[in-house]
Structure formats: C-alpha cells, structure tokens
Design an enzyme around this catalytic site. Structure first.
Site, PDB file in Angstrom:
ATOM      1  N   ARG A  95      -8.457   0.827   0.703  1.00  0.00           N
ATOM      2  CA  ARG A  95      -7.040   1.127   0.571  1.00  0.00           C
ATOM      3  C   ARG A  95      -6.280  -0.183   0.400  1.00  0.00           C
ATOM      4  NH1 ARG A  95      -2.757   1.971   5.175  1.00  0.00           N
ATOM      5  NH2 ARG A  95      -1.024   2.666   3.901  1.00  0.00           N
ATOM      6  N   GLU A 132      -6.535  10.992   3.268  1.00  0.00           N
ATOM      7  CA  GLU A 132      -6.475   9.836   2.376  1.00  0.00           C
ATOM      8  C   GLU A 132      -7.848   9.204   2.162  1.00  0.00           C
ATOM      9  OE1 GLU A 132      -3.067   8.830   4.924  1.00  0.00           O
ATOM     10  OE2 GLU A 132      -2.275   7.779   3.174  1.00  0.00           O
ATOM     11  N   ASN A 152      -9.948   0.909   5.428  1.00  0.00           N
ATOM     12  CA  ASN A 152      -8.540   0.537   5.537  1.00  0.00           C
ATOM     13  C   ASN A 152      -8.475  -0.710   6.410  1.00  0.00           C
ATOM     14  OD1 ASN A 152      -5.819   0.337   5.870  1.00  0.00           O
ATOM     15  ND2 ASN A 152      -5.514   2.448   6.585  1.00  0.00           N
ATOM     16  N   HIS A 187       2.297   5.786   0.380  1.00  0.00           N
ATOM     17  CA  HIS A 187       1.610   7.053   0.725  1.00  0.00           C
ATOM     18  C   HIS A 187       1.173   7.824  -0.528  1.00  0.00           C
ATOM     19  CE1 HIS A 187       4.186   7.243   4.655  1.00  0.00           C
ATOM     20  NE2 HIS A 187       3.017   6.692   4.912  1.00  0.00           N
ATOM     21  N   ARG A 233      11.020   2.878  12.044  1.00  0.00           N
ATOM     22  CA  ARG A 233      11.814   2.334  10.931  1.00  0.00           C
ATOM     23  C   ARG A 233      13.104   3.120  10.756  1.00  0.00           C
ATOM     24  NH1 ARG A 233       6.876   2.814   7.374  1.00  0.00           N
ATOM     25  NH2 ARG A 233       5.604   1.023   7.915  1.00  0.00           N
TER      26      ARG A 233
END
Ligand code: ADP
Length: 399
Positions: A90, A383, A8, A179, A240
C-alpha cells in the site's frame, strides 16, 4: 497454489496479511510495531485463532521482514520462502503519476519517494517497506497499490481548488483524495449486489473509520471525494477536523500562542475531530457509551453525522442523482445509530432505512426498505484483498 502478501508499512510499523491464491484464503496476518524502538512487538495470527507474539528489539524494516519470513516457516505457515510469489504494498500518495497500481522497479521506488512532499509521514515509510522486501525476496512480483489511484479520474472541475491556477500548474496543488482501494472495492461490490452494471450507476461510498472519506462514484469512476490535498479535509474524523475556514489558522495561532504552522496543522490532524469536540475520545464506541450522560459526546456524534450527510447531499448534486449509498470501515460497518441518523436526514433524496435490516454489524447487506428509491448498503471493506488481487493481475500478465 501460491502465496501472496499484502503489506502496509508505516514509519515504525509493518502490517501484513498472507493469502493463499487464487483461493483468496487468509493464511495468517500480523503486525510488527515499534520498529526502530526498544521492545518492538511482533504478532502473528494464524490457524484457528492461534496467536504468536514476541517482544524483541527490531532495528529496521529489513530485520522485521527477515524475522517475519523465518517465523512463518517455523510456525509451518509456509514450507519455503519460494512459496511466496508476490507482494503488494500500500502506498498513500501516487500524485498525478500513478493512475493505477504499478510493478515495482527502481524508478517506481524513486517516484514514490519523490512524492514524499504529498505524504511526508507515509510515502517514505511505504518505500522503506518495499525496499526491505525487494532485498530479501528480489525475484517475486512486487506491486505498489496507491490510495489515490482510484481518484485520478476526477475531473478538473472537482479536483481544482479555487486559488490562483498557477499554484496547480507550478506545484500540482490540487485535491488527490485517499482510501481509493476501499471506495473502489465497495462500489464494485454494491453494483454486483444490485445486479446492475456499475457503468449505469451513481453511487456514494462512505468510508467511515478513524479516517473518513466520502466519494461520488459515477459509472464506476471516482468523480469527487471529500479528502483533499491531504487526508485532513472533508468530514469530521476521529482526530482530524475535516473542512475548516483557512482564516481560522492565523487567528487561533495568535490567540493560543501557537508558533508554527506545523504545530497548528498538528492540532487539526491529531487533536480535533471527535476527540477535540468531545474531550473524551476519538473512538466512536466511547462516545456512544457516553452519549446519554455527556453533552459534548452527544454533540460530537451529531456533528459527525451532519458532515457525512452534507457530503452525501452535495455528491448527489454533483452527479445529479444517486442510486446507492454505501457504508463501510469501522464506523460504517458497525455504527448502527450513525447509519440510521445519517440516512434519516436524507428522506428528501428518497433514501429510507430499514431499521431491522440496519441492526447489524460487519455483514454485507441492503439496509434500506424495499421501496426506498435510493438503495442503502453495508459492504465490509477489504483493502488487503484489493492489493492482493492487483498483485495477481500482474503475475498473470507476466506469465
Ligand atoms: P482505521 O481508519 O484506523 O482503519 P477503522 O476502520 O478500524 O479505522 O474504524 C475505527 C472506528 O470504528 C472507531 O471510531 C471505532 O470506534 C469504530 N467502531 C468499531 N467498532 C464499532 C462498533 N461496534 N460500534 C461503533 N463504532 C465502532
């Protein structure tokens, strides 16, 4: 026995995990931080709780990858670079191009960079990571795994915004979500745990981490998700705002003297959510600690729970029913009170939490009562494992 890496890459960081395949055993993991800055931090975790850490200047991603491979040899985690036969990267935005993971080619890298407009902070960094590995390990299977792929099954009715249709036709302005690897992984695992084919199930997956999104998974396919054109939309998150009325932006800009729309969006991405509401922290643990004595912390928690609950209700309507609700990621896996408070407000759907079963952190299990019509499950996400499995699929198909 081969080794595969999941990567990642961020603009100044490189997170990685090394697996022994096909056993799916984690051999080592780590992160390189502050790439391109002074005093980069290079960390490897391996063995039985062993840790290697050093602070040196690492000028770019390529040097970070070289250093990583060299150090893996020195620590005898690998005997030779050739043991690593695959790497999965990713990638945040796959737009409408990537409906699945893709074998990396020059064209794929160009396409990932071409999608930079959809994820300006992420896609260029993801591409930099891919290039760095390709330069140093040119012959291994290299796969790009997209956060958005799982959501490419959304129907038009759900991915279109109610704005002039020409904006979609001309600019691909639509909902893409994020996601995806996590939602897919936990939905499939939940179906296995329920002992039913996923094709027959309506599942709502709640990935509640720093970034948070909810997805409606019908018959194994994403049919709607709470993040939007970018990850700013949907539920309240760590920093956020989630969904707001767009008319607030010019109003606030005038009142606060915020001069550019970019600055305003920065506030919504970085200074809002739990952090902005509480004035204390974006971290759920800090708010839980403060909740008893601090009204703003308490309010932030209630708002977070409310937004998650509303999305679950709305997705039950989207699918005309729900068989299972799944919690995952940092808050979903550890937030005992959050899970309870969200589900307590959903008794009208037939979801009933078992407080004893729910009193657990990070363990896969059912957390609803035996007679709850809607099953509620805690499924830790992974993930990196999804990325690694995708690399294996490509390796096997090319053999
Ligand atoms: P990211 O999106 O950065 O991957 P994570 O999935 O790691 O985020 O989730 C981070 C969130 O999980 C933080 O809000 C953190 O407070 C929360 N979290 C982690 N552990 C706990 C815990 N024990 N109780 C409540 N919340 C927790």
């Amino acid at each position: 026995m081969t080794k595969t890496m999941a990567i990642n890459a961020g603009s100044s960081s490189l997170k990685w995990k090394l697996y022994q395949m096909p056993e799916e055993k984690v051999l080592a993991s780590g992160i390189v931080e502050r790439i391109g800055l002074n005093d980069s931090i290079f960390t490897i975790k391996y063995g039985e709780g062993q840790k290697y850490e050093t602070i040196v200047d690492i000028a770019d991603h390529e040097i970070a990858v070289e250093m990583l491979l060299k150090q893996l040899s020195e620590l005898e985690i690998i005997a030779d670079f050739n043991e690593i036969t695959g790497v999965g990267h990713r990638v945040v935005a796959g737009g409408e191009i990537f409906e699945d993971s893709a074998l990396v080619t020059d064209e794929v890298i160009d396409q990932i960079e071409g999608l930079a407009e959809f994820a300006p902070l992420h896609n260029p960094a993801n591409a930099t990571g891919i290039r760095a590995f390709r330069k140093i390990l040119p012959d291994i299977t290299s796969v790009a795994v997209f956060d958005t792929s799982f959501h490419t099954t959304m129907p038009k009715v759900n991915y279109l915004y109610s704005i002039p249709l020409e904006y979609y036709e001309k600019y691909n302005a639509r909902k893409y979500g994020a996601h995806g690897t996590s939602h897919k992984f936990v939905a499939e695992r939940a179906a296995e745990m329920m002992g039913k084919p996923i094709e027959d199930l309506k599942i709502i997956t709640c990935h509640l981490g720093n970034g948070a999104s909810i997805t409606a998974v019908e018959g194994g396919k994403s049919v709607d998700t709470s993040m939007g054109f970018t990850p700013l939309a949907g539920v309240t998150m760590g920093t956020r705002s989630g969904d707001i009325d767009a008319s607030l932006l010019p109003f606030l800009m005038r009142k606060e003297g915020i001069e550019t729309i970019e600055e305003m969006i920065y506030v919504l991405n970085n200074k809002s959510g739990l952090k902005g509401l509480s004035g204390i922290s974006s971290d759920m643990r800090d708010l839980e600690d403060a909740e008893a004595t601090d009204e703003r912390a308490e309010l932030a928690l209630r708002i977070f729970e409310d937004r998650v609950r509303k999305y679950i209700g709305s997705y039950a309507a989207t699918m005309n029913g729900v068989d299972a609700i799944v919690f995952t990621a940092g808050i979903g896996e550890n937030g005992v009170d959050t899970r309870k408070n969200v589900i307590d407000g959903l008794s009208f759907l037939g979801a009933d939490i078992d407080e004893e079963a729910n009193n657990v952190r990070g363990k896969e299990r059912f957390i609803s009562t035996d007679d709850s019509k809607v099953k509620v499950l805690l499924v830790p996400t992974d993930e990196e494992l999804v990325i690694t499995r995708d690399v294996e699929k490509f390796k096997n198909s090319s053999n």
